[in-house]
Write a protein that holds these residues in place. Structure first.
Motif, PDB file in Angstrom:
ATOM      1  N   GLN A  70       0.426  -0.810   0.357  1.00 13.54           N
ATOM      2  CA  GLN A  70       0.030  -0.229  -0.521  1.00 13.54           C
ATOM      3  C   GLN A  70       1.391   0.717   0.189  1.00 13.54           C
ATOM      4  O   GLN A  70       2.096   0.713   0.841  1.00 13.54           O
ATOM      5  CB  GLN A  70      -0.773   0.510   1.317  1.00 13.54           C
ATOM      6  N   ILE A  71       0.427   2.070  -0.504  1.00 11.32           N
ATOM      7  CA  ILE A  71       0.959   3.021  -0.758  1.00 11.32           C
ATOM      8  C   ILE A  71       0.042   4.673  -0.826  1.00 11.32           C
ATOM      9  O   ILE A  71      -0.899   4.635  -2.132  1.00 11.32           O
ATOM     10  CB  ILE A  71       2.204   3.901  -1.203  1.00 11.32           C
ATOM     11  N   SER A  72       0.235   5.745   0.516  1.00 15.90           N
ATOM     12  CA  SER A  72      -1.223   6.696   0.056  1.00 15.90           C
ATOM     13  C   SER A  72      -0.265   8.390  -0.127  1.00 15.90           C
ATOM     14  O   SER A  72       1.087   7.981   1.068  1.00 15.90           O
ATOM     15  CB  SER A  72      -2.657   6.595   0.565  1.00 15.90           C
ATOM     16  N   LEU A  73      -0.913   8.739  -0.150  1.00 14.02           N
ATOM     17  CA  LEU A  73      -0.013  10.125   0.006  1.00 14.02           C
ATOM     18  C   LEU A  73      -0.553  11.339   0.094  1.00 14.02           C
ATOM     19  O   LEU A  73      -1.903  11.119  -0.320  1.00 14.02           O
ATOM     20  CB  LEU A  73       0.516  10.743  -2.002  1.00 14.02           C
ATOM     21  N   VAL A  74       0.533  12.195   0.660  1.00 14.98           N
ATOM     22  CA  VAL A  74      -0.632  13.783   1.308  1.00 14.98           C
ATOM     23  C   VAL A  74       0.509  14.581   0.969  1.00 14.98           C
ATOM     24  O   VAL A  74       1.807  14.553   1.079  1.00 14.98           O
ATOM     25  CB  VAL A  74      -0.046  13.877   3.370  1.00 14.98           C
ATOM     26  N   ALA A  75      -0.662  15.392   0.897  1.00 17.79           N
ATOM     27  CA  ALA A  75       0.438  17.072   0.240  1.00 17.79           C
ATOM     28  C   ALA A  75      -0.427  17.694   1.257  1.00 17.79           C
ATOM     29  O   ALA A  75      -1.285  17.631   1.712  1.00 17.79           O
ATOM     30  CB  ALA A  75       0.242  17.407  -0.407  1.00 17.79           C
ATOM     31  N   LEU A  76       0.616  18.868   1.947  1.00 20.13           N
ATOM     32  CA  LEU A  76      -0.347  19.823   2.780  1.00 20.13           C
ATOM     33  C   LEU A  76      -1.130  21.164   2.267  1.00 20.13           C
ATOM     34  O   LEU A  76      -0.075  21.778   1.284  1.00 20.13           O
ATOM     35  CB  LEU A  76       0.491  20.503   4.175  1.00 20.13           C
ATOM     36  N   MET A  77      -1.586  21.294   2.795  1.00 17.71           N
ATOM     37  CA  MET A  77      -2.349  23.466   2.372  1.00 17.71           C
ATOM     38  C   MET A  77      -3.114  23.363   3.254  1.00 17.71           C
ATOM     39  O   MET A  77      -3.453  23.144   3.790  1.00 17.71           O
ATOM     40  CB  MET A  77      -3.235  22.314   0.556  1.00 17.71           C
ATOM     41  N   ASP A  78      -3.410  25.232   3.207  1.00 12.97           N
ATOM     42  CA  ASP A  78      -3.761  25.509   3.770  1.00 12.97           C
ATOM     43  C   ASP A  78      -5.537  25.531   3.399  1.00 12.97           C
ATOM     44  O   ASP A  78      -6.123  25.137   2.594  1.00 12.97           O
ATOM     45  CB  ASP A  78      -3.907  27.070   3.298  1.00 12.97           C
ATOM     46  N   ALA A  79      -6.757  25.462   4.129  1.00 11.75           N
ATOM     47  CA  ALA A  79      -8.001  25.028   4.249  1.00 11.75           C
ATOM     48  C   ALA A  79      -8.283  26.222   3.561  1.00 11.75           C
ATOM     49  O   ALA A  79      -9.355  25.687   2.435  1.00 11.75           O
ATOM     50  CB  ALA A  79      -8.254  25.983   6.109  1.00 11.75           C
ATOM     51  N   ARG A  80      -8.085  27.192   3.116  1.00 14.03           N
ATOM     52  CA  ARG A  80      -8.414  28.439   1.243  1.00 14.03           C
ATOM     53  C   ARG A  80      -8.081  27.536   0.441  1.00 14.03           C
ATOM     54  O   ARG A  80      -9.099  27.665  -0.434  1.00 14.03           O
ATOM     55  CB  ARG A  80      -8.102  29.408   1.966  1.00 14.03           C
ATOM     56  N   SER A  81      -7.351  27.062   0.719  1.00 13.57           N
ATOM     57  CA  SER A  81      -6.526  26.351  -0.790  1.00 13.57           C
ATOM     58  C   SER A  81      -7.977  24.248  -0.919  1.00 13.57           C
ATOM     59  O   SER A  81      -8.305  24.568  -2.282  1.00 13.57           O
ATOM     60  CB  SER A  81      -5.562  26.174  -1.143  1.00 13.57           C
ATOM     61  N   ILE A  82      -8.048  24.185  -0.446  1.00  8.28           N
ATOM     62  CA  ILE A  82      -8.588  22.906  -0.329  1.00  8.28           C
ATOM     63  C   ILE A  82     -10.074  23.161  -0.130  1.00  8.28           C
ATOM     64  O   ILE A  82     -10.267  22.503  -1.172  1.00  8.28           O
ATOM     65  CB  ILE A  82      -8.086  21.957   1.339  1.00  8.28           C
ATOM     66  N   ALA A  83     -10.373  24.121   0.128  1.00  8.19           N
ATOM     67  CA  ALA A  83     -11.716  25.076   0.039  1.00  8.19           C
ATOM     68  C   ALA A  83     -11.884  24.899  -1.814  1.00  8.19           C
ATOM     69  O   ALA A  83     -13.260  24.567  -2.453  1.00  8.19           O
ATOM     70  CB  ALA A  83     -11.958  25.847   1.265  1.00  8.19           C
ATOM     71  N   ALA A  84     -10.809  25.589  -1.658  1.00  5.23           N
ATOM     72  CA  ALA A  84     -11.039  25.902  -3.649  1.00  5.23           C
ATOM     73  C   ALA A  84     -11.237  24.961  -3.930  1.00  5.23           C
ATOM     74  O   ALA A  84     -11.722  25.044  -5.190  1.00  5.23           O
ATOM     75  CB  ALA A  84      -9.851  26.821  -3.707  1.00  5.23           C
ATOM     76  N   THR A  85     -10.225  24.151  -4.190  1.00  3.34           N
ATOM     77  CA  THR A  85     -10.050  22.561  -5.015  1.00  3.34           C
ATOM     78  C   THR A  85     -11.435  21.387  -4.959  1.00  3.34           C
ATOM     79  O   THR A  85     -11.834  21.459  -5.653  1.00  3.34           O
ATOM     80  CB  THR A  85      -8.766  21.910  -3.838  1.00  3.34           C
ATOM     81  N   ALA A  86     -11.695  21.623  -3.189  1.00  2.00           N
ATOM     82  CA  ALA A  86     -13.298  20.677  -3.210  1.00  2.00           C
ATOM     83  C   ALA A  86     -13.442  21.490  -4.299  1.00  2.00           C
ATOM     84  O   ALA A  86     -15.207  20.558  -4.806  1.00  2.00           O
ATOM     85  CB  ALA A  86     -13.508  20.442  -1.633  1.00  2.00           C
ATOM     86  N   ALA A  87     -14.335  23.075  -4.349  1.00  2.00           N
ATOM     87  CA  ALA A  87     -15.073  23.865  -5.015  1.00  2.00           C
ATOM     88  C   ALA A  87     -15.194  23.814  -6.250  1.00  2.00           C
ATOM     89  O   ALA A  87     -16.137  23.866  -7.471  1.00  2.00           O
ATOM     90  CB  ALA A  87     -15.583  25.259  -4.162  1.00  2.00           C
ATOM     91  N   ASN A  88     -14.085  22.956  -7.092  1.00  2.00           N
ATOM     92  CA  ASN A  88     -13.207  23.110  -8.339  1.00  2.00           C
ATOM     93  C   ASN A  88     -13.217  21.723  -8.458  1.00  2.00           C
ATOM     94  O   ASN A  88     -12.787  20.882  -9.365  1.00  2.00           O
ATOM     95  CB  ASN A  88     -12.129  23.334  -8.614  1.00  2.00           C
ATOM     96  N   GLY A  89     -14.438  20.489  -7.742  1.00  2.00           N
ATOM     97  CA  GLY A  89     -14.421  19.493  -8.113  1.00  2.00           C
ATOM     98  C   GLY A  89     -13.164  18.372  -8.602  1.00  2.00           C
ATOM     99  O   GLY A  89     -13.188  17.686  -9.030  1.00  2.00           O
TER     100      GLY A  89
END
Length: 747
Positions: free
Chosen positions: A456-475
């Motif tokens: 197994q391998i999964s990967l984490v990238a750290l971002m600010d909550a504002r960019s995460i929300a922008a990403t979520a809103a952008n599909g």
């Protein structure tokens, strides 16, 4: 955006920076005028201005991965009552979901200990450890010691230090935290962040600028400058909590009306006071941060310092992500197959999961900003998922009353209780080859919960909550928070103290010796640990040449922590995701040492001793780990205690990544050897290192020794160092561990 000034600077009247020392007091004299030294000297029991400090703290914090072991150690060493406020939170609780009753057994033990010894007990899901400290424990000018590496409350005027459990045991037994007087680095903030920029953007940039070079290692960061007033308290807290990732010792900020407001709304106005440097203060180095030029950031696997602006990633996604794939291959070989470049679709990088959680991410302001950005939108019904974890029940209640929770729920985001799990593999583990973007503290290898030994391998990238929300809103398309327009009209945070008054047990000053500790079947005492013998024979059980070895690799988190209160069972997971054969080798070495102690020295041990003319009668035999730079990351002492439980006697490295891991090794009787940077260490597991006369050398105050390596039928020289040990630390090593040290002094 961030400038590192390596030379010392003077700060005049809190406003003027001067590099020229002409007419200035000496650095040693003017360093005393920093906020840092004002606090440290006030807590130094020697009340001197010397180069050594012996600190007593005002309060302590632990969570449920660590407090059982701390109390067991202190109890075995003579604990009668807690001499200072000691809060025990249960924010790592579901780590034991796979262990039947053992999760709640630990919690019941913690509550019984709070009743018996006079502690503070915070039930599960009420708050993550550091948010409870911010809400209930901090005071301007105070110091708090926590058994978690992210113990950082400098933005609230309270110096926080994260250490292993041994250092908390010392405080419980009325002893001190002993350090060299640290250097202080001025972090000078200018400007104001643009809309869409959040605390994680600044924090990731700071870690990127300082980590690799060790610019602030074991130093204190002191934040000041005109930019401070432009940051809300949650923004400051979000930067401050991440200073741990720079490897600094602690942090402190100037205090102002924003900090005063924090104490007022938390019903503790008397705990506020103005903290400012003196008229002429000296700093050993300086970091200048222009907040107005800050970009939205992303820290890619496998460290918070592996950072790019989101725009840089968008411009060159294939090449940058391919580098991560190559790093993964170097780390794991053919065990896993990483397909990160497959996340690029039509030139855009697609994430699979978004998480906002923990002491860094789950703040009221972060949740409010995320809700504003996502308001009226949807995360969709495909592979992308999203969860948010308010960091305490008071934050959850305020977010609910302010309609933030319902706005997030309407987008498809799931709201979960206060819990630290996503930070290290106990909640929201992504799918194999999943890319998770997270406003949490770390993205170390497998910290999110994947198991390379099982492919197994999964990967984490750290971002600010504002960019995460922008990403979520952008599909799920990774998007910078600065690239979306939004208006945050949510009302300011209001703290409601009723839930803590109703649920938190506060027994400080009310110890009841008649209370019996409640033990579950998994809570075990520490096994016997032996004092140091005249000479030491080590067999290498793991040799790791990675640039840095984290504590998550030394003892993985996640489900392994189900056995946090059972030293023998927990030790079975030591280095399991990095060197799977380590435990078996160490147990074999340990069993052979027990044979030697019984007068039946195994032949291959005798053969090694014969090559250097040594005797099994006065020479111990134990395992040893070599790593280039071990100990980055968590403060949890299990990274060292598990080695000791398996018979580990020493570590060898070029340098230790953090003071706290080195201190953990010492407190568990593991000699923290280092070698010179130019010394090659091309030996392998199964080779021997013989250290003659080590016990007497440590007693005599020596700091280096000549050893022998027995490898491939040859004997070679190896020069070892064990520098900067206090008198007490030398005695702890000679006695075999901290518990033995205290037991010897009770006789």
């Amino acid at each position: 955006m961030i400038d590192l000034i390596k030379q010392g600077v003077y700060l005049l009247h809190g406003t003027e920076i001067r590099k020229d020392a002409t007419g200035m007091p000496s650095p040693d004299e003017a360093r005393e005028n920093t906020i840092t030294y004002g606090i440290l000297r006030a807590h130094d029991v020697d009340h001197s201005k010397g180069k050594r400090m012996r600190i007593k703290f005002d309060a302590m914090m632990s969570h449920d991965i660590t407090y059982v072991g701390i109390i067991q150690t202190a109890r075995a060493s003579g604990l009668e009552k807690f001499p200072l406020p000691y809060a025990m939170t249960n924010c790592h609780n579901s780590l034991c979901a796979v262990g039947g009753t053992i999760n709640e057994d630990d919690h019941v033990f913690g509550l019984s200990a709070a009743k018996k010894y006079g502690g503070i007990y915070v039930p599960a899901n009420q708050a993550v450890i550091h948010q409870f400290a911010r809400e209930e424990m901090v005071k301007c000018g105070n110091m708090i010691l926590g058994s978690d590496s992210h113990t950082r409350y400098g933005s609230l005027g309270n110096m926080g230090v994260g250490e292993g459990g041994g250092e908390l045991v010392k405080q419980l037994l009325n002893n001190t935290w002993d350090i060299n007087a640290p250097e202080v680095v001025l972090v000078w903030l200018e400007g104001s962040p643009r809309k869409g920029i959040g605390p994680h953007d600044v924090a990731i940039s700071l870690v990127k600028a300082t980590f690799e070079s060790g610019f602030v290692k074991n130093k204190v960061l002191e934040f000041a400058g005109p930019g401070v007033k432009n940051l809300p308290i949650d923004f400051r807290n979000g930067i401050d909590i991440m200073t741990t990732e720079t490897t600094c010792l602690s942090s402190i900020w100037i205090t102002d009306d924003e900090v005063k407001h924090h104490y007022e709304i938390h019903k503790r106005p008397a705990d506020f006071k103005v903290l400012q440097p003196g008229d002429v203060a000296y700093y050993d180095a300086m970091i200048r941060i222009d907040l107005s030029t800050q970009e939205s950031m992303i820290a890619l696997p496998y460290h918070p310092s592996h950072a790019f602006t989101i725009h840089e990633l968008q411009e060159n996604p294939v090449e940058i992500l391919h580098q991560v794939e190559e790093d993964t291959k170097r780390r794991y070989g053919e065990k896993v197959h990483c397909d990160l470049v497959d996340k690029v679709h039509n030139g855009k990088v697609m994430a699979d999961q978004g998480i906002i959680a923990g002491c860094a991410g789950g703040t009221y302001d972060n949740l409010a900003a995320a809700a504003a950005i996502m308001n009226g939108k949807s995360i969709g019904n495909s592979y992308f998922t999203m969860s948010a974890y308010p960091q305490s029940v008071p934050v959850f209640m305020a977010a609910a009353r302010g309609h933030i929770i319902e706005e997030l729920l309407e987008t498809g985001c799931i709201i979960k209780p206060a819990f630290c799990g996503p930070c290290f593999g106990a909640g929201d583990v992504p799918a194999n080859n999943g890319l998770s973007i997270r406003h949490t503290t770390r993205n170390f290898p497998n910290r999110e919960g994947s198991k390379p030994a099982q492919g197994q391998i999964s990967l984490v990238a750290l971002m600010d909550a504002r960019s995460i929300a922008a990403t979520a809103a952008n599909g799920g398309v990774i998007t910078a928070g600065t690239d979306v327009d939004y208006t945050d009209n949510h009302k300011p945070y209001e703290f409601d103290e009723k839930i803590y008054a109703r649920r938190v047990f506060n027994g400080y000053g009310k110890a009841d010796p008649s209370v019996e500790l409640r033990y579950g079947p998994n809570i075990k005492d520490w096994p016997k640990m032996y004092p140091m013998m005249d000479n030491m024979l080590l067999e290498l059980a793991a040799v790791i040449h990675d640039p840095v070895t984290t504590t998550d690799e030394l003892i993985p988190s996640g489900e392994t922590s189900s056995y946090r209160s059972n030293p023998l069972k927990l030790s079975e997971f030591a280095l399991s995701r990095r060197v799977p054969e380590y435990v078996g080798l160490s147990k074999r070495i340990q069993s052979q040492d027990l044979e030697r102690r019984a007068g039946k020295c195994p032949q291959h041990v005798k053969d090694a001793l014969d090559k250097v003319g040594a005797s099994a009668d006065n020479t111990s035999f134990g395992s040893c780990v070599f790593a280039n730079k071990p100990g980055d990351g968590s403060a949890r002492e299990q990274a060292a205690s598990c080695q000791k439980v398996l018979g580990g006697d020493a570590n060898i490295c070029y340098e230790y990544a953090t003071k706290r891991y080195r201190s953990n090794c010492i407190n568990w009787g593991i000699v923290p050897f280092t070698i010179d940077a130019e010394t090659k260490f091309d030996y392998k597991a199964g080779d021997f290192v013989y250290v003659p006369g080590l016990r007497q050398a440590i007693i005599d105050g020596k700091e280096e020794i000549d050893a022998k390596v027995i490898a491939g039928g040859e004997v070679k020289d190896l020069h070892l160092h064990f520098t900067n040990l206090t008198k007490d630390e030398r005695e702890i090593l000679v006695d075999g561990c901290l518990m033995n040290y205290y037991a010897a002094r009770k006789k």
